[in-house]
Design an enzyme around this catalytic site. Structure first.
Site, short mmCIF file in Angstrom:
data_model
loop_
_atom_site.label_atom_id
_atom_site.label_comp_id
_atom_site.label_asym_id
_atom_site.label_seq_id
_atom_site.Cartn_x
_atom_site.Cartn_y
_atom_site.Cartn_z
CG ASN A 213 -0.09 -0.16 2.53
OD1 ASN A 213 0.51 0.90 2.93
ND2 ASN A 213 -0.32 -1.01 3.34
CG ASP A 282 -7.02 -4.82 6.39
OD1 ASP A 282 -6.56 -4.95 7.54
OD2 ASP A 282 -7.37 -3.98 5.75
CE LYS A 292 7.53 -12.65 -14.35
NZ LYS A 292 8.12 -12.24 -15.33
N PRO A 310 -2.61 -11.43 10.49
CG PRO A 310 -0.58 -12.00 11.40
CD PRO A 310 -1.30 -12.26 10.07
CG ASP A 311 -5.32 -6.41 14.53
OD1 ASP A 311 -4.34 -5.81 15.03
OD2 ASP A 311 -6.38 -5.80 14.14
CB ILE A 312 0.59 -6.38 14.70
CG1 ILE A 312 1.02 -7.29 13.16
CG2 ILE A 312 1.70 -6.30 15.56
CD1 ILE A 312 2.03 -6.75 12.49
CG PHE A 332 -1.42 5.68 14.12
CD1 PHE A 332 -0.54 5.64 15.41
CD2 PHE A 332 -1.19 6.94 13.49
CE1 PHE A 332 0.29 6.60 15.84
CE2 PHE A 332 -0.42 7.94 13.87
CZ PHE A 332 0.37 7.74 14.99
CE LYS A 346 -9.96 1.07 12.39
NZ LYS A 346 -9.38 1.60 10.99
CE LYS A 350 -7.45 -2.62 14.66
NZ LYS A 350 -6.39 -3.27 13.94
N1 CTP Z 1 -2.88 -2.89 12.66
C1 CTP Z 1 -2.18 -4.29 13.01
N2 CTP Z 1 -2.48 -5.25 12.27
C2 CTP Z 1 -3.28 -5.32 11.24
C3 CTP Z 1 -3.99 -4.35 11.04
C4 CTP Z 1 -3.97 -2.96 11.67
O1 CTP Z 1 -1.11 -4.08 13.96
N3 CTP Z 1 -3.09 -6.58 10.67
C5 CTP Z 1 -2.80 -1.78 13.37
C6 CTP Z 1 -2.44 -0.60 12.63
O2 CTP Z 1 -1.02 -0.56 12.67
C7 CTP Z 1 -2.99 0.46 13.37
C8 CTP Z 1 -4.39 0.02 13.67
O3 CTP Z 1 -4.21 -1.46 13.76
O4 CTP Z 1 -2.36 1.11 14.57
C9 CTP Z 1 -5.64 0.14 12.78
O5 CTP Z 1 -5.06 -0.05 11.37
P1 CTP Z 1 -6.52 0.56 10.21
O6 CTP Z 1 -5.68 -0.40 9.13
O7 CTP Z 1 -6.74 1.81 10.41
O8 CTP Z 1 -7.33 -0.62 10.87
P2 CTP Z 1 -8.10 -2.06 10.29
O9 CTP Z 1 -7.99 -2.86 11.85
O10 CTP Z 1 -7.36 -2.66 9.25
O11 CTP Z 1 -9.71 -1.78 10.13
P3 CTP Z 1 -10.22 -1.34 8.73
O12 CTP Z 1 -9.41 -1.69 7.77
O13 CTP Z 1 -11.60 -2.11 8.87
O14 CTP Z 1 -10.36 0.21 8.96
#
Ligand code: CTP
Length: 408
Positions: A213, A282, A292, A310-312, A332, A346, A350
């Site tokens: 991104n 995501d 390739k 995974p959501d860190i 953030f 959020k 979180k």
């Molecule tokens: N984050 C993370 N790991 C992920 C996704 C998000 O640690 N897999 C953290 C980001 O670094 C940020 C926060 O979660 O601090 C929110 O990230 P954001 O992309 O705004 O939110 P999402 O959880 O992806 O929700 P959405 O895409 O539905 O807005």
């Protein structure tokens, strides 16, 4: 932003080839808003002329303790009383030895000795050949000078003017500038350890392609720098970005969300603050091809299946360490609209005490931003400013919210 506005710095030059870098340093200090009074030893004038330093600092250079320009003939008193700091760059091995013994047979060492020790800090940027640097006498002097209250800014490593390679080069002007700026910052995070994620992640499709991104990493790097300035020990876990590592920050480069999670899980136990600025992808391709993917000319396009990453932030925020109050987590939220509503939701989702909202498309890649801080007590706006300025404000906000009794 003029980080040194209102600061008056006595820049002392002693004999060494690194004097050529002091010219650039003088300019850099002035560009950041400082006023600079140059004082040179006789040996320094062998390497660079007082004319150069006068032109750059816009002030006459001092070099003698018998300078009759001072009505009381006491340049060592007058110049040091006005200073917010004395910075000796380059500081030769000989000058270090002189300082150590309280020598005062020329203006610069006399001034260092005559300065009010608790009001006018002394910063030293050593510069010498690697053998001189490694010599036990030099190393012994460094320890004693630090014990006597001097701040040693360290040395660089690499190719030296003498043709040898090793430690002992003077730090580069921009490194010294960053150190001087850091020196003047209030140490609101002294003794704290911060883990920061920054930048995008890169999710491989095959060895040459992937999904990423537009996050530049600038906000996270600014947070890391601001935390270091505030006295924290900082570990920065960075996705693929083309940014220089902030001075004094430990950087770990990663590619994918999975790598980023692993690095964070590994380093979180040593941290007591976690700031997640990374724009973590995501989803990732369910299966990255190890070769390739070729087009076969049939017009058929490959179909990619995805799995969720995974959501860190949520993982660390739910850890026993965070739940026991031993890891203060900051998230953030990059949103495109309804910032307040999304950021508030959020934060709860979180499970973090502080969430920082910003409008993603307006800030990606830019040097400035505006932030909305959301915590359990309400919101606070940090209006439009440079990312570094905002990061410094955010660090102060984090410091205010830290439980005083963090175990580490
Ligand atoms: N984050 C993370 N790991 C992920 C996704 C998000 O640690 N897999 C953290 C980001 O670094 C940020 C926060 O979660 O601090 C929110 O990230 P954001 O992309 O705004 O939110 P999402 O959880 O992806 O929700 P959405 O895409 O539905 O807005």
């Amino acid at each position: 932003m003029n980080d040194l506005a209102g600061k008056h710095i006595v820049l002392g030059l002693t004999g060494g080839i690194a004097c050529y870098k002091a010219a650039e340093l003088c300019r850099a200090l002035i560009k950041e808003g400082a006023t600079v009074q140059v004082v040179m030893t006789e040996a320094a004038t062998q390497f660079i002329t007082p004319v150069t330093m006068q032109a750059l600092s816009n002030r006459p250079v001092y070099g003698s303790q018998w300078d009759a320009r001072e009505p009381n003939n006491m340049a060592q008193i007058n110049l040091s009383r006005e200073a917010d700091a004395i910075l000796v760059a380059p500081c030769s091995a000989d000058f270090m030895s002189k300082l150590l013994h309280g020598g005062a047979d020329e203006l610069l060492s006399l001034m260092c000795l005559a300065r009010p020790i608790d009001k006018v800090p002394l910063l030293l940027a050593p510069a010498m050949n690697r053998e001189m640097w490694a010599h036990p006498a030099t190393q012994r002097n460094l320890v004693q000078l630090a014990a006597d209250g001097a701040t040693i800014l360290g040395v660089g490593s690499g190719f030296q003017a003498c043709g040898e390679t090793g430690d002992g080069r003077m730090l580069e002007p921009e490194e010294l500038l960053a150190d001087v700026i850091t020196f003047f910052h209030p140490k609101v995070l002294a003794g704290r350890r911060m883990l920061v994620t920054a930048g995008p992640t890169f999710e491989a499709i095959d060895p040459v392609r992937g999904i990423t991104n537009r996050s530049s990493g600038k906000m996270g790097f600014a947070v890391a720098r601001a935390a270091h300035e505030a006295g924290a020990q900082v570990t920065l876990v960075a996705g693929p970005v083309a940014l220089a590592t902030p001075r004094g920050v430990q950087r770990i480069d990663v590619q994918s969300a999975t790598d980023m999670l692993q690095a964070c899980v590994e380093h979180a136990p040593a941290a007591n603050i976690f700031v997640a600025t990374a724009a973590v992808a995501d989803w990732r391709p369910a299966q990255a091809s190890d070769q390739k993917i070729k087009k076969d000319g049939s017009g058929q396009t490959p179909t990619l299946a995805f799995v969720e990453n995974p959501d860190i932030l949520a993982t660390l925020a739910r850890s026993a360490q965070a739940l026991s109050g031993d890891l203060f987590c900051v998230g953030f939220a990059a949103e495109s609209h309804d910032l307040l509503a999304h950021a508030t939701a959020k934060r709860v989702r979180k499970g973090v005490p502080l969430l920082v909202g910003n409008i993603g498309p307006a800030t990606f890649g830019k040097d400035d931003n505006a932030l909305l801080l959301v915590d359990a007590n309400g919101t606070k706006e940090l209006p439009h400013a440079s990312k570094l300025h905002l990061a410094r404000q955010l660090v102060a906000e984090i410091a205010r919210r830290l439980p005083t009794a963090l175990k580490k």
